[in-house]
Design a protein around this motif. Structure first.
Motif, mmCIF file in Angstrom:
data_model
loop_
_atom_site.group_PDB
_atom_site.id
_atom_site.type_symbol
_atom_site.label_atom_id
_atom_site.label_comp_id
_atom_site.label_asym_id
_atom_site.label_seq_id
_atom_site.Cartn_x
_atom_site.Cartn_y
_atom_site.Cartn_z
ATOM 1 N N LEU A 337 60.612 -0.471 3.403
ATOM 2 C CA LEU A 337 60.555 0.976 3.574
ATOM 3 C C LEU A 337 60.064 1.376 4.964
ATOM 4 O O LEU A 337 60.330 2.482 5.419
ATOM 5 C CB LEU A 337 59.632 1.590 2.519
ATOM 6 N N SER A 338 59.350 0.499 5.626
ATOM 7 C CA SER A 338 58.793 0.836 6.936
ATOM 8 C C SER A 338 59.816 0.732 8.064
ATOM 9 O O SER A 338 59.541 1.174 9.180
ATOM 10 C CB SER A 338 57.604 -0.081 7.254
ATOM 11 N N ARG A 362 61.819 -2.404 -8.791
ATOM 12 C CA ARG A 362 62.440 -1.109 -8.511
ATOM 13 C C ARG A 362 61.578 0.034 -9.028
ATOM 14 O O ARG A 362 61.557 1.114 -8.447
ATOM 15 C CB ARG A 362 63.832 -1.045 -9.135
ATOM 16 N N ARG A 363 60.836 -0.193 -10.112
ATOM 17 C CA ARG A 363 59.993 0.865 -10.661
ATOM 18 C C ARG A 363 58.916 1.303 -9.682
ATOM 19 O O ARG A 363 58.432 2.434 -9.739
ATOM 20 C CB ARG A 363 59.345 0.402 -11.974
ATOM 21 N N ALA A 372 65.089 7.305 -2.468
ATOM 22 C CA ALA A 372 66.403 7.433 -3.105
ATOM 23 C C ALA A 372 67.475 6.521 -2.503
ATOM 24 O O ALA A 372 68.199 5.846 -3.251
ATOM 25 C CB ALA A 372 66.862 8.896 -3.076
ATOM 26 N N PRO A 373 67.651 6.446 -1.178
ATOM 27 C CA PRO A 373 68.682 5.549 -0.646
ATOM 28 C C PRO A 373 68.422 4.082 -0.997
ATOM 29 O O PRO A 373 69.360 3.320 -1.245
ATOM 30 C CB PRO A 373 68.618 5.773 0.870
ATOM 31 N N TYR A 374 67.148 3.694 -1.020
ATOM 32 C CA TYR A 374 66.807 2.307 -1.329
ATOM 33 C C TYR A 374 67.089 2.006 -2.802
ATOM 34 O O TYR A 374 67.574 0.920 -3.150
ATOM 35 C CB TYR A 374 65.332 2.052 -1.008
ATOM 36 N N LEU A 378 69.723 -0.820 -4.261
ATOM 37 C CA LEU A 378 69.351 -1.831 -5.249
ATOM 38 C C LEU A 378 70.234 -1.732 -6.489
ATOM 39 O O LEU A 378 70.617 -2.754 -7.069
ATOM 40 C CB LEU A 378 67.878 -1.681 -5.626
ATOM 41 N N ASP A 379 70.575 -0.509 -6.916
ATOM 42 C CA ASP A 379 71.467 -0.334 -8.064
ATOM 43 C C ASP A 379 72.841 -0.946 -7.778
ATOM 44 O O ASP A 379 73.437 -1.606 -8.641
ATOM 45 C CB ASP A 379 71.626 1.145 -8.407
ATOM 46 N N LEU A 380 73.362 -0.700 -6.580
ATOM 47 C CA LEU A 380 74.677 -1.236 -6.208
ATOM 48 C C LEU A 380 74.657 -2.754 -6.177
ATOM 49 O O LEU A 380 75.591 -3.411 -6.649
ATOM 50 C CB LEU A 380 75.103 -0.687 -4.845
ATOM 51 N N VAL A 381 73.584 -3.313 -5.624
ATOM 52 C CA VAL A 381 73.487 -4.769 -5.526
ATOM 53 C C VAL A 381 73.334 -5.391 -6.910
ATOM 54 O O VAL A 381 73.935 -6.420 -7.217
ATOM 55 C CB VAL A 381 72.311 -5.162 -4.609
#
Length: 595
Positions: A337-338, A362-363, A372-374, A378-381
């Motif tokens: 995130l950084s 993910r939680r 949100a973008p991250y 992760l959902d796509l992967v």
């Protein structure tokens, strides 16, 4: 187990690391650079030993202020990563590209890298390139019977602060690092800002250069970094407070409590941030001839110190104990995130995909405003796997055309996770963003993205365009009965004397947010959409209208079959006519925006 014992060889002088891709075009193998709690394990040439070495490196806990690199040294001036020999200059490029290393000292668990003289001097050269410096050994390094990392001669060479100390207190790595423990690490600053020494200046400090220089001098010997805040009348206070929150949030995630020196700031907002992230706050208030300096400890206790703002105030503030904030994140999430650069974020995801997709991780993103973008990545992967880094990526068609949409495509033509990363990379002009918005809208009509995901991604490009994406999403998520009821309600207004259908459409779909503030002395209500963006939307919405009207919605992706979007894709022939009608009304409103 030792990290060394190899003879020097000839390195490829063109081998320079930039992010995760070599400048010669080859992809840096993710298995050769592995994140461990204390830093990174760099795989050597011996495949049989790699698993055992990685396990040993993984047992060393995080060392505050240090980035530890487990790497195979040679008896010359290079280290070996995989089958490549790296010079000190090449190695510092690799280090610089790794998240979590900025501002930290380097500790090399590596044989012979601390030696000096002809044909040696690896750490000496690296220390000159990496300002915080580092620690290395001139002899072989291995583990003793207690599992501690020690040099063969018991000596670590200290290259921090430009000094060379052949022997330091303690012979094992952990005790040596503690003895040489430096200040708290500096976090990645908000975009467009940089640390000056150990001070991050936010606001209008150009008017008080002497005070800022004084703060830099006082902060030099402090453990905590200093964030100086001056919300003068000439600065954007919203932006300043957002930058302060970003800095405090990133610090809290790694357990750092900076000293926030406040010369001027909105009191209520500052107090909210203080309670959330628990920094040390220093504020000097003048009262006639007298003054008082107040210090708020991380636990909220207010301490009244001497009347003048002095070095002593900051020394005392630096000694206050920290408290947990609840914002601490696992290191792998914090580092991801950084990163402010999306290509670097993609490289980090590829290098740490197993850690980032681990159950329960993910939680930890839930509730973070920038997450949100991250979460989408992760959902796509998780649903489709990480795309092949060599696969073809989306490239806008040339030349640019305002009246023609980007050529149609099949979802399989380019990986969706790579498209999201490329879309998030800033777009600075209409010509640059227009084809990406074309494709983004098509991805929802092709059943690849949910409406909320589409609007979230659009907001990273342009707020006004995001409003239209949200309106499209609201229509597409309506179940047949809702779309029919809304159509009937609007139809009644069209025939009514008040003719309020434009207002109803705008309010129900959120298009009223496109209304801009009128310039004094002008008539009419301006539109937040750029005129060319508005024209492009007419063509985009016309395509969506035709798809709905002709019942040509393609198959919904497996990932979205349990979302509200499924209702639209599962409707029978003829049941999308109300959705088509609403989209047609939106076309009319956009053509008049805001007339």
């Amino acid at each position: 187990m030792e990290f060394g014992g190899l003879r020097d060889g000839t390195a490829d002088d063109g081998f320079l690391v930039s992010g995760s891709v070599l400048r010669n075009g080859k992809v840096w193998p993710a298995e050769n650079v592995v994140r461990v709690p204390s830093g990174y394990y760099l795989r050597g040439p011996d495949d049989a030993a790699a698993a055992r070495e990685l396990e040993a490196a993984g047992r060393l806990p995080s060392q505050p202020g240090w980035a530890v690199f487990f790497v195979h040294g040679t008896d010359g001036s290079r280290v070996r990563v995989g089958n490549q020999l790296l010079s000190a200059a090449q190695f510092q490029e690799l280090v610089r590209s790794r998240p979590g290393t900025a501002g930290k000292k380097l500790a090399l668990v590596s044989c012979f890298t601390g030696g000096q003289g002809i044909g040696q001097g690896f750490m000496e050269r690296l220390g000159a390139l990496w300002e915080p410096g580092g620690l290395a050994a001139a002899t072989a390094v291995g583990q003793d019977a207690q599992g501690r990392w020690v040099p063969e001669d018991g000596q670590w060479i200290d290259f921090t602060g430009g000094t060379v100390t052949p022997r330091v207190v303690g012979g094992d790595l952990v005790s040596t690092l503690k003895a040489l423990a430096g200040p708290d690490p500096l976090v990645t600053p908000p975009s467009g800002l940089q640390w000056q020494g150990r001070v991050l200046a936010l606001g209008g400090w150009a008017a008080y250069p002497s005070r800022l220089e004084e703060l830099r001098d006082w902060a030099t010997g402090m453990k905590r970094p200093v964030v100086a805040v001056y919300a003068s009348s000439s600065v954007d206070r919203n932006r300043l407070m957002a930058d302060l929150e970003t800095t405090l949030k990133r610090s809290a995630r790694i357990g750092v409590h900076p000293v926030v020196y406040v010369m001027a700031a909105p009191a209520d907002e500052l107090e909210t941030l203080r309670q959330l992230y628990r920094p040390v706050v220093v504020r000097h208030d003048s009262a006639g001839k007298d003054g008082v300096t107040r210090v708020w400890a991380p636990d909220g206790e207010q301490i009244l110190l001497e009347a003048e703002l002095t070095r002593s105030v900051f020394e005392q503030a630096d000694q206050l104990p920290g408290v947990p904030t609840g914002h601490e994140l696992p290191a792998v999430l914090n580092d991801w995130l950084s990163l402010d650069d999306w290509p670097a974020s993609e490289a980090y995801l590829r290098a740490h995909v197993d850690e980032l997709t681990a159950p329960g991780l993910r939680r930890r993103l839930a509730g973070l405003p920038e997450a949100a973008p991250y979460e989408l990545l992760l959902d796509l992967v998780k649903s489709a796997g990480l795309s092949d880094p060599t696969a073809a990526r989306y490239v806008p068609a040339q030349p640019f055309s305002l009246t023609n949409l980007e050529p149609d495509f099949e979802p399989a033509d380019a990986p969706l996770d790579a498209f999201v990363v490329d879309l998030l990379t800033p777009k600075t002009s209409l010509e640059e963003r227009k084809p990406w918005l074309d494709r983004l809208l098509r991805l929802i009509s092709k059943g690849q993205l949910a409406p909320g995901e589409m609007a979230m991604l659009a907001a990273t490009i342009d707020d006004a365009n995001a409003v239209v994406f949200e309106a499209v999403g609201k229509v597409l998520e309506l179940v047949p009965g809702q779309a029919e009821q809304l159509t009937e309600r609007i139809a009644e207004q069209i025939t009514a004397p008040t003719r309020e259908s434009p207002r109803i459409v705008d309010q129900l779909l959120g298009l009223s947010r496109l209304r801009a503030t009128a310039t004094p002395g002008t008539s009419g209500t301006p539109c937040r959409l750029d005129p060319q963006d508005k024209a492009a939307w007419i063509y985009r919405m016309t395509e969506v209208h035709e798809l709905l009207k002709n019942n040509e919605m393609p198959q919904l992706s497996e990932r979205l079959k349990n979302t509200p979007l499924a209702a639209l894709y599962q409707q029978q022939d003829g049941s999308r006519e109300h959705h088509a009608y609403l989209v047609n009304l939106m076309i009319e409103r956009l053509s008049l925006c805001y007339g």
